[in-house]
Design a protein around this motif. Structure first.
Motif, PDB file in Angstrom:
ATOM      1  N   SER A 223       3.151   8.116  14.528  1.00 20.19           N
ATOM      2  CA  SER A 223       1.758   7.682  14.622  1.00 20.19           C
ATOM      3  C   SER A 223       1.035   7.927  13.293  1.00 20.19           C
ATOM      4  O   SER A 223       0.170   7.148  12.894  1.00 20.19           O
ATOM      5  CB  SER A 223       1.039   8.337  15.812  1.00 20.19           C
ATOM      6  N   ALA A 224       1.411   8.986  12.574  1.00 18.57           N
ATOM      7  CA  ALA A 224       0.819   9.217  11.250  1.00 18.57           C
ATOM      8  C   ALA A 224       1.204   8.097  10.286  1.00 18.57           C
ATOM      9  O   ALA A 224       0.371   7.605   9.507  1.00 18.57           O
ATOM     10  CB  ALA A 224       1.270  10.577  10.707  1.00 18.57           C
ATOM     11  N   LEU A 225       2.472   7.666  10.344  1.00 22.61           N
ATOM     12  CA  LEU A 225       2.925   6.564   9.476  1.00 22.61           C
ATOM     13  C   LEU A 225       2.198   5.272   9.824  1.00 22.61           C
ATOM     14  O   LEU A 225       1.817   4.501   8.928  1.00 22.61           O
ATOM     15  CB  LEU A 225       4.435   6.368   9.614  1.00 22.61           C
ATOM     16  N   ALA A 226       1.980   5.053  11.129  1.00 24.19           N
ATOM     17  CA  ALA A 226       1.254   3.853  11.549  1.00 24.19           C
ATOM     18  C   ALA A 226      -0.156   3.881  10.977  1.00 24.19           C
ATOM     19  O   ALA A 226      -0.678   2.861  10.503  1.00 24.19           O
ATOM     20  CB  ALA A 226       1.234   3.761  13.073  1.00 24.19           C
ATOM     21  N   GLU A 227      -0.775   5.043  11.011  1.00 26.77           N
ATOM     22  CA  GLU A 227      -2.138   5.157  10.467  1.00 26.77           C
ATOM     23  C   GLU A 227      -2.134   5.039   8.940  1.00 26.77           C
ATOM     24  O   GLU A 227      -3.078   4.531   8.338  1.00 26.77           O
ATOM     25  CB  GLU A 227      -2.783   6.466  10.948  1.00 26.77           C
ATOM     26  N   LEU A 228      -1.043   5.516   8.321  1.00 33.26           N
ATOM     27  CA  LEU A 228      -0.892   5.372   6.866  1.00 33.26           C
ATOM     28  C   LEU A 228      -0.673   3.900   6.503  1.00 33.26           C
ATOM     29  O   LEU A 228      -1.108   3.452   5.446  1.00 33.26           O
ATOM     30  CB  LEU A 228       0.301   6.225   6.399  1.00 33.26           C
ATOM     31  N   GLY A 229       0.014   3.178   7.379  1.00 32.30           N
ATOM     32  CA  GLY A 229       0.258   1.757   7.142  1.00 32.30           C
ATOM     33  C   GLY A 229       1.394   1.495   6.166  1.00 32.30           C
ATOM     34  O   GLY A 229       1.370   0.507   5.432  1.00 32.30           O
ATOM     35  N   VAL A 230       2.379   2.391   6.159  1.00 32.21           N
ATOM     36  CA  VAL A 230       3.492   2.290   5.206  1.00 32.21           C
ATOM     37  C   VAL A 230       4.777   2.630   5.972  1.00 32.21           C
ATOM     38  O   VAL A 230       4.756   3.548   6.794  1.00 32.21           O
ATOM     39  CB  VAL A 230       3.262   3.285   4.030  1.00 32.21           C
ATOM     40  N   PRO A 231       5.878   1.904   5.748  1.00 36.28           N
ATOM     41  CA  PRO A 231       7.107   2.257   6.457  1.00 36.28           C
ATOM     42  C   PRO A 231       7.701   3.569   5.909  1.00 36.28           C
ATOM     43  O   PRO A 231       7.400   3.954   4.779  1.00 36.28           O
ATOM     44  CB  PRO A 231       8.037   1.067   6.156  1.00 36.28           C
ATOM     45  N   PRO A 232       8.512   4.234   6.723  1.00 36.44           N
ATOM     46  CA  PRO A 232       8.985   5.578   6.347  1.00 36.44           C
ATOM     47  C   PRO A 232       9.687   5.616   4.993  1.00 36.44           C
ATOM     48  O   PRO A 232       9.513   6.585   4.242  1.00 36.44           O
ATOM     49  CB  PRO A 232       9.944   5.970   7.482  1.00 36.44           C
ATOM     50  N   GLU A 233      10.442   4.560   4.669  1.00 37.02           N
ATOM     51  CA  GLU A 233      11.216   4.624   3.416  1.00 37.02           C
ATOM     52  C   GLU A 233      10.329   4.488   2.180  1.00 37.02           C
ATOM     53  O   GLU A 233      10.784   4.724   1.061  1.00 37.02           O
ATOM     54  CB  GLU A 233      12.352   3.579   3.425  1.00 37.02           C
ATOM     55  N   GLN A 234       9.045   4.143   2.372  1.00 39.29           N
ATOM     56  CA  GLN A 234       8.129   4.071   1.225  1.00 39.29           C
ATOM     57  C   GLN A 234       7.099   5.196   1.254  1.00 39.29           C
ATOM     58  O   GLN A 234       6.112   5.168   0.527  1.00 39.29           O
ATOM     59  CB  GLN A 234       7.422   2.709   1.214  1.00 39.29           C
ATOM     60  N   ALA A 235       7.330   6.182   2.096  1.00 43.19           N
ATOM     61  CA  ALA A 235       6.361   7.283   2.225  1.00 43.19           C
ATOM     62  C   ALA A 235       7.013   8.618   1.876  1.00 43.19           C
ATOM     63  O   ALA A 235       8.217   8.813   2.074  1.00 43.19           O
ATOM     64  CB  ALA A 235       5.824   7.334   3.655  1.00 43.19           C
ATOM     65  N   ILE A 236       6.210   9.509   1.357  1.00 39.74           N
ATOM     66  CA  ILE A 236       6.673  10.881   1.086  1.00 39.74           C
ATOM     67  C   ILE A 236       5.748  11.847   1.824  1.00 39.74           C
ATOM     68  O   ILE A 236       4.515  11.718   1.751  1.00 39.74           O
ATOM     69  CB  ILE A 236       6.658  11.208  -0.427  1.00 39.74           C
ATOM     70  N   MET A 237       6.358  12.795   2.531  1.00 46.13           N
ATOM     71  CA  MET A 237       5.616  13.888   3.168  1.00 46.13           C
ATOM     72  C   MET A 237       5.652  15.085   2.232  1.00 46.13           C
ATOM     73  O   MET A 237       6.706  15.421   1.694  1.00 46.13           O
ATOM     74  CB  MET A 237       6.285  14.240   4.501  1.00 46.13           C
ATOM     75  N   ILE A 238       4.491  15.735   2.071  1.00 43.23           N
ATOM     76  CA  ILE A 238       4.430  16.937   1.229  1.00 43.23           C
ATOM     77  C   ILE A 238       3.869  18.079   2.068  1.00 43.23           C
ATOM     78  O   ILE A 238       2.753  17.978   2.587  1.00 43.23           O
ATOM     79  CB  ILE A 238       3.550  16.698  -0.024  1.00 43.23           C
ATOM     80  N   GLY A 239       4.642  19.138   2.214  1.00 44.40           N
ATOM     81  CA  GLY A 239       4.198  20.248   3.052  1.00 44.40           C
ATOM     82  C   GLY A 239       4.742  21.580   2.593  1.00 44.40           C
ATOM     83  O   GLY A 239       5.618  21.645   1.720  1.00 44.40           O
ATOM     84  N   ASP A 240       4.220  22.641   3.209  1.00 46.73           N
ATOM     85  CA  ASP A 240       4.701  23.986   2.863  1.00 46.73           C
ATOM     86  C   ASP A 240       5.636  24.548   3.940  1.00 46.73           C
ATOM     87  O   ASP A 240       6.165  25.635   3.769  1.00 46.73           O
ATOM     88  CB  ASP A 240       3.531  24.957   2.621  1.00 46.73           C
TER      89      ASP A 240
END
Lengths: 269, 269
Positions: free
Chosen positions: A198-215
């Motif tokens: 659902s976060a990717l849907a809200e981002l509007g980008v498919p998973p292979e073009q997205a990067i998650m950054i976290g601790d």
């Protein structure tokens, strides 16, 4: 490590950012921005990259959470925040569940429209000071009294860092109730695949073009990778050196902080 | 069920009794004896059978626990109580461990002789009202800060019944800390084999001549059977009808209460 190879930074169209430990260190005083993060968010927006915050924050409504972030200098809108409570409300409605809430006082307004009479499930968030002996016993008694106990947990983090030290997160209390009732909670929030989707849907980008950054090596990095995204671990927030030897999860890269990640990503655009 | 076959009641020389839920229902008011139990203990003693209480009680020293039982009418001596705190002190001394205590205020005197400076382990008991958010965070921070965290849990019960309702037991909080720190606690108390063996040594009877009577299907019945003893579940205390379909543990018999068990055992003597 980030310098060794930059392949991970190519062909990016959107970023999902964890918030606590990446943008700022939280705390009773409201928290403090992590050095370079305010400027990094500004640069992401200026670059044209899409940006969505993907948080397990359950100590406040999204509205007040965004007010806090804006006060710290982050230029963020409410629609740019994916958080567990709205996702849980969706699930409660879908299944006709009436929750007993064991959550932070400031989260309660998120559930204003939900019928809470005669509860048939328990929703557990990071209740912080509301994690009292009495409140835990009450949630337990409701669950053990249900024919089929339903426990919905807003995340399953182990702990997080505030300005005055590490704190047990909702996952620890979830485990206590799971064990006492001999049940398995349903997790809404990271690392649930449905939540990242659902976060990717809200981002509007498919998973292979997205990067998650976290601790958080498990909930941020592991969860995002399970959805086909790349994921970085920052060496801020609750990062611990031993994370770099995690038996199951290996980030696509480590970066010292968000600012370093954004430097590299923008150079590769 | 107890009436169907009495083979389980033969060749008995000693009884191990759980206390809360078998002798009495505990509660803030001091608790109330379970009907017939005071008389049942008197009859056991008059019969010449050996008797030892085997409890995971950690809300009081053995001395004050026995005072409470005597006030309720049970003729019991301190030496007839096997409890986790003295067993834990033995283990701490053996291994040179210095505990941080997260236990009930009334249990603290059991650890009077133990060095508690600069803690290198956490001892967790049923701390009840001391299970505060602040105290749990403190125990967590100490553990996560240790190179090799050592968590010693006085029992691992899920919950118990007091006169005002069910309460989460130490096992639930143990699971919370285990999960947060990614460690496994060492359990001192039922159902640990070592603990039952020390209770049998104090009873002075070999396992095949002893019967354990308890209300906890896993910690009393399962643990005792693992040591080669027979074990009964009473339908008092926290007994729930679903216990009779437990997937892993099957008592040698169910009895309605301690009085019924003693009736049958004495008839078979």
């Amino acid at each position: 490590m980030a310098e060794r190879g930059r392949g991970w930074a190519r062909a990016v169209r959107g970023l999902l950012l964890d918030v606590s430990g990446v943008l700022y260190d939280s705390g009773a005083d409201g928290g403090v921005p992590i050095a370079g993060s305010v400027e990094a968010v500004r640069r992401i927006k200026a670059s044209g990259l899409k940006l969505q915050l993907c948080t397990n924050e359950t100590q406040a409504t999204r509205e007040s959470f965004v007010r806090k972030l804006r006060a710290l200098g982050f230029d963020i809108a409410v629609a740019q925040v994916t958080a567990p409570a709205p996702a849980a409300c969706h699930l409660l409605r879908e299944r006709g569940l009436r929750p007993h809430l064991l959550v932070h006082d400031d989260l309660v307004p998120e559930f204003a429209e939900i019928d809470k009479t005669n509860p048939n499930c328990v929703v557990l968030g990071d209740a912080a000071e509301n994690f009292t002996y009495a409140n835990l016993n009450e949630a337990f008694r409701l669950l053990i009294g249900m024919e089929k106990p339903v426990l919905i947990s807003l995340g399953k983090g182990r702990y997080y860092k505030e300005t005055d030290g590490l704190k047990l997160d909702v996952g620890a209390y979830m485990k206590a109730l799971e064990y006492a009732c001999d049940i398995q909670a349903e997790v809404v929030g990271k690392p649930s695949k449905r939540f990242f989707e659902s976060a990717l849907a809200e981002l509007g980008v498919p998973p292979e073009q997205a990067i998650m950054i976290g601790d958080d090596i498990v909930n941020d990095v592991g969860g995002a990778q399970q959805c086909g995204m790349r994921a970085l671990q920052v060496r801020t927030g609750k990062f611990r050196p031993s994370d770099e030897n995690h038996p199951a999860v290996k980030p696509d890269a480590y970066v010292n902080n968000l600012a370093e990640a954004v430097d590299i990503i923008l150079q590769e655009l």
